[in-house]
Design an enzyme around this catalytic site. Structure first.
Site, PDB file in Angstrom:
ATOM      1  N   TYR A 144     -87.744 -32.434  51.681  1.00  0.00           N
ATOM      2  CA  TYR A 144     -86.467 -32.552  50.972  1.00  0.00           C
ATOM      3  C   TYR A 144     -85.874 -31.162  50.811  1.00  0.00           C
ATOM      4  O   TYR A 144     -86.574 -30.242  50.358  1.00  0.00           O
ATOM      5  CB  TYR A 144     -86.676 -33.188  49.599  1.00  0.00           C
ATOM      6  CG  TYR A 144     -85.404 -33.312  48.788  1.00  0.00           C
ATOM      7  CD1 TYR A 144     -85.221 -32.579  47.616  1.00  0.00           C
ATOM      8  CD2 TYR A 144     -84.373 -34.168  49.184  1.00  0.00           C
ATOM      9  CE1 TYR A 144     -84.062 -32.686  46.871  1.00  0.00           C
ATOM     10  CE2 TYR A 144     -83.204 -34.285  48.440  1.00  0.00           C
ATOM     11  CZ  TYR A 144     -83.057 -33.550  47.285  1.00  0.00           C
ATOM     12  OH  TYR A 144     -81.903 -33.663  46.549  1.00  0.00           O
ATOM     13  N   ASP A 239     -88.001 -23.349  53.581  1.00  0.00           N
ATOM     14  CA  ASP A 239     -87.386 -23.767  52.316  1.00  0.00           C
ATOM     15  C   ASP A 239     -88.434 -23.557  51.211  1.00  0.00           C
ATOM     16  O   ASP A 239     -89.313 -24.378  51.028  1.00  0.00           O
ATOM     17  CB  ASP A 239     -86.952 -25.235  52.394  1.00  0.00           C
ATOM     18  CG  ASP A 239     -86.361 -25.703  51.071  1.00  0.00           C
ATOM     19  OD1 ASP A 239     -85.825 -26.830  51.028  1.00  0.00           O
ATOM     20  OD2 ASP A 239     -86.462 -24.972  50.067  1.00  0.00           O
ATOM     21  N   LYS A 267     -85.007 -22.361  41.684  1.00  0.00           N
ATOM     22  CA  LYS A 267     -85.872 -22.738  40.563  1.00  0.00           C
ATOM     23  C   LYS A 267     -86.397 -21.545  39.756  1.00  0.00           C
ATOM     24  O   LYS A 267     -85.699 -21.014  38.897  1.00  0.00           O
ATOM     25  CB  LYS A 267     -86.992 -23.639  41.085  1.00  0.00           C
ATOM     26  CG  LYS A 267     -86.415 -24.981  41.629  1.00  0.00           C
ATOM     27  CD  LYS A 267     -87.467 -25.921  42.088  1.00  0.00           C
ATOM     28  CE  LYS A 267     -86.851 -27.100  42.818  1.00  0.00           C
ATOM     29  NZ  LYS A 267     -86.573 -28.246  41.952  1.00  0.00           N
TER      30      LYS A 267
HETATM   31  P1  KE4 Z   1     -81.436 -28.405  43.970  1.00  0.00           P
HETATM   32  O1  KE4 Z   1     -80.139 -28.549  44.751  1.00  0.00           O
HETATM   33  O2  KE4 Z   1     -81.876 -29.701  43.338  1.00  0.00           O
HETATM   34  O3  KE4 Z   1     -81.414 -27.212  43.016  1.00  0.00           O
HETATM   35  O4  KE4 Z   1     -82.592 -27.989  45.032  1.00  0.00           O
HETATM   36  C1  KE4 Z   1     -82.789 -28.831  46.148  1.00  0.00           C
HETATM   37  C2  KE4 Z   1     -84.168 -28.604  46.720  1.00  0.00           C
HETATM   38  C3  KE4 Z   1     -84.280 -27.871  47.898  1.00  0.00           C
HETATM   39  N1  KE4 Z   1     -85.482 -27.636  48.462  1.00  0.00           N
HETATM   40  C4  KE4 Z   1     -86.621 -28.087  47.879  1.00  0.00           C
HETATM   41  C5  KE4 Z   1     -87.943 -27.781  48.535  1.00  0.00           C
HETATM   42  C6  KE4 Z   1     -86.564 -28.830  46.666  1.00  0.00           C
HETATM   43  O5  KE4 Z   1     -87.715 -29.278  46.096  1.00  0.00           O
HETATM   44  C7  KE4 Z   1     -85.323 -29.086  46.075  1.00  0.00           C
HETATM   45  C8  KE4 Z   1     -85.176 -29.883  44.788  1.00  0.00           C
HETATM   46  N2  KE4 Z   1     -86.383 -30.422  44.247  1.00  0.00           N
HETATM   47  C9  KE4 Z   1     -86.264 -31.663  43.489  1.00  0.00           C
HETATM   48  C10 KE4 Z   1     -87.653 -31.978  42.905  1.00  0.00           C
HETATM   49  N3  KE4 Z   1     -88.502 -32.560  43.883  1.00  0.00           N
HETATM   50  C11 KE4 Z   1     -85.216 -31.603  42.452  1.00  0.00           C
HETATM   51  C12 KE4 Z   1     -85.272 -32.714  41.418  1.00  0.00           C
HETATM   52  C13 KE4 Z   1     -83.988 -33.496  41.413  1.00  0.00           C
HETATM   53  O6  KE4 Z   1     -83.484 -33.857  42.506  1.00  0.00           O
HETATM   54  O7  KE4 Z   1     -83.491 -33.766  40.293  1.00  0.00           O
END
Ligand code: KE4
Length: 425
Positions: A144, A239, A267
């Protein structure tokens, strides 16, 4: 399990927010329940609006590596905010943050700040396409990278949860440029590069996939991706939005010794405020506007308050020798969980690296999302709710990785292990 006030708030939320949440995974759909609302959080504990206290193993999905609301961060935010919340003009904190990222992260010679992990990966993909002049992207099933059109294909995290691996609203013409492969199967990547390697702009991956369980790359796999991308003129993008600054100062690229061309970060770097970043080789990053032809921008990028908070978090991590401590409590947690699995003869597996972990309700070796999906999700759901009733909050999805923080003490871990022993059938 939802308290009265949470119930009222969720009813009101659903009137004005789609699904009542600002991010799908928070809706508790994958545990067949309704979410609670949080009033405050401090250290490793959160308190819901009905006054219930819970030990938190999500840490707002990764940012809270020091625990919630550490004084060093809240004081910093308070002080910096007095001088202004946002300028839209360069500020000193941006330069300091960029220097720290370049110093800590092996692949980064230049970095640009953004406001989310999604923006970071989206920008990195556009930059890779602009730098190489190619359109095709390789990603991996279950990985993801945020809700980026080109990458929301066979994605993990919330996309898996809703059974819509491919989101509606993405043009087929665009999705066709994304090649999605199973992770940890070298022959599949070799075959694609042999067939159309010169068309590939980039390979993007979570080097330790953590959005469809928590998976480790097989020995030599990351090196193979590095070799194939270099050989065919494609870029390698890690990533590290979750693993960056979390598993080590330099994330997986430090642990593995494999240096990508670009990486996405987020994060931990924001301390809980909206921050993402992408960076890498200077000759590639110089293709970004205003110097180069690849446009990328953001009103709040490099925001002074968010930069100051992120810097305070990174400095505190270094000051507390945080990664060693996280390894210590991580090992205690792992030994405890493995002891329970062994004592009860449960067909479960447990993966951990540093402060990131995942408990699988199945005994298939975890090599990629297919093996994660063989787990007993009903057993997970029962476990989730039993733990919540006993004051332990886990990710409301079997696909998500758990997090420890520097605020989790030995007694918090031991209290949690007692709950696990009661709740694991
Ligand atoms: P954000 O756009 O949610 O800040 O980051 C996206 C993202 C990109 N790459 C990786 C490896 C990630 O884990 C994420 C976001 N992680 C999820 C938790 N598994 C965010 C939780 C959510 O979608 O509310």
């Amino acid at each position: 399990m939802q308290g009265e006030l949470s119930k009222k708030l969720f009813k009101a939320a659903k009137e004005v927010i789609p699904g009542g949440v600002n991010s799908p995974v928070r809706a508790f759909r994958n545990v067949d329940g309704d979410p609670f609302f949080v009033r405050r959080a401090k250290g490793c504990r959160i308190e819901d609006v009905d006054g219930r206290s819970l030990i938190d193993y999500i840490g707002t999905w990764g940012p809270a590596i020091l625990g919630h609301a550490p004084t060093v961060l809240t004081n910093t935010v308070h002080e910096v905010a007095k001088n202004g919340l946002s300028f839209g003009i360069p500020n000193p904190f941006e330069v300091e943050m960029a220097k720290v990222v370049c110093e800590w992260v092996p692949s980064v010679e230049k970095v640009r700040m953004v406001n989310s992990g999604t923006e970071a990966t989206m920008s990195a993909i556009r930059l890779a396409r602009g730098f190489t002049g190619r359109d095709k992207i390789i990603k991996f099933e279950g990985h993801y990278h945020g809700h980026v059109d080109s990458l929301l294909v066979a994605a993990g995290s919330g996309a898996l949860t809703h059974g819509e691996p491919d989101s509606a609203g993405i043009p087929r013409s665009l999705a066709a440029e994304t090649i999605t492969l199973p992770f940890n199967l070298p022959e599949r990547v070799e075959e694609v590069f042999a067939r159309c390697g010169e068309e590939i702009a980039a390979v993007i991956l979570e080097p330790y996939p953590a959005n469809a369980g928590f998976v480790f790359p097989h020995p030599g796999y990351l090196a193979l991706l590095r070799e194939l991308t270099t050989k065919h003129g494609a870029l390698l993008i890690f990533d590290e939005v979750m693993t960056g600054f979390r598993l080590a100062r330099g994330g997986v690229q430090e642990l593995s010794g494999i240096t990508p061309d670009l990486c996405a970060l987020g994060k931990v770097i924001g301390g809980g405020l909206p921050v993402g970043a992408f960076g890498g080789r200077g000759d590639i990053m110089d293709h970004l506007a205003p110097d180069g032809p690849v446009y990328q921008a953001g009103t709040l990028s490099g925001n002074p308050v968010a930069m100051a908070a992120g810097l305070a978090q990174l400095k505190e991590l270094k000051k507390q020798n945080g990664y060693q401590r996280l390894e210590e409590i991580g090992q205690r947690f792992e030994d405890g969980v493995r002891g329970i699995i062994r004592a009860k003869g449960l067909p479960y597996r447990f993966n951990r690296a540093g402060s990131m972990w995942c408990l699988y309700f199945g005994d298939a070796e975890i090599i990629n999302v297919d093996s994660v999906q063989q787990g007993d999700f009903e057993a997970f759901r029962k476990f989730f709710w039993s733990c919540l009733e006993r004051g332990v909050y886990l990710a409301p999805s079997p696909y998500e990785t758990g997090f420890l923080s520097l605020a989790h003490t030995e007694s918090d871990i031991d209290e949690t292990l007692e709950v696990f022993a009661e709740c694991l059938a």
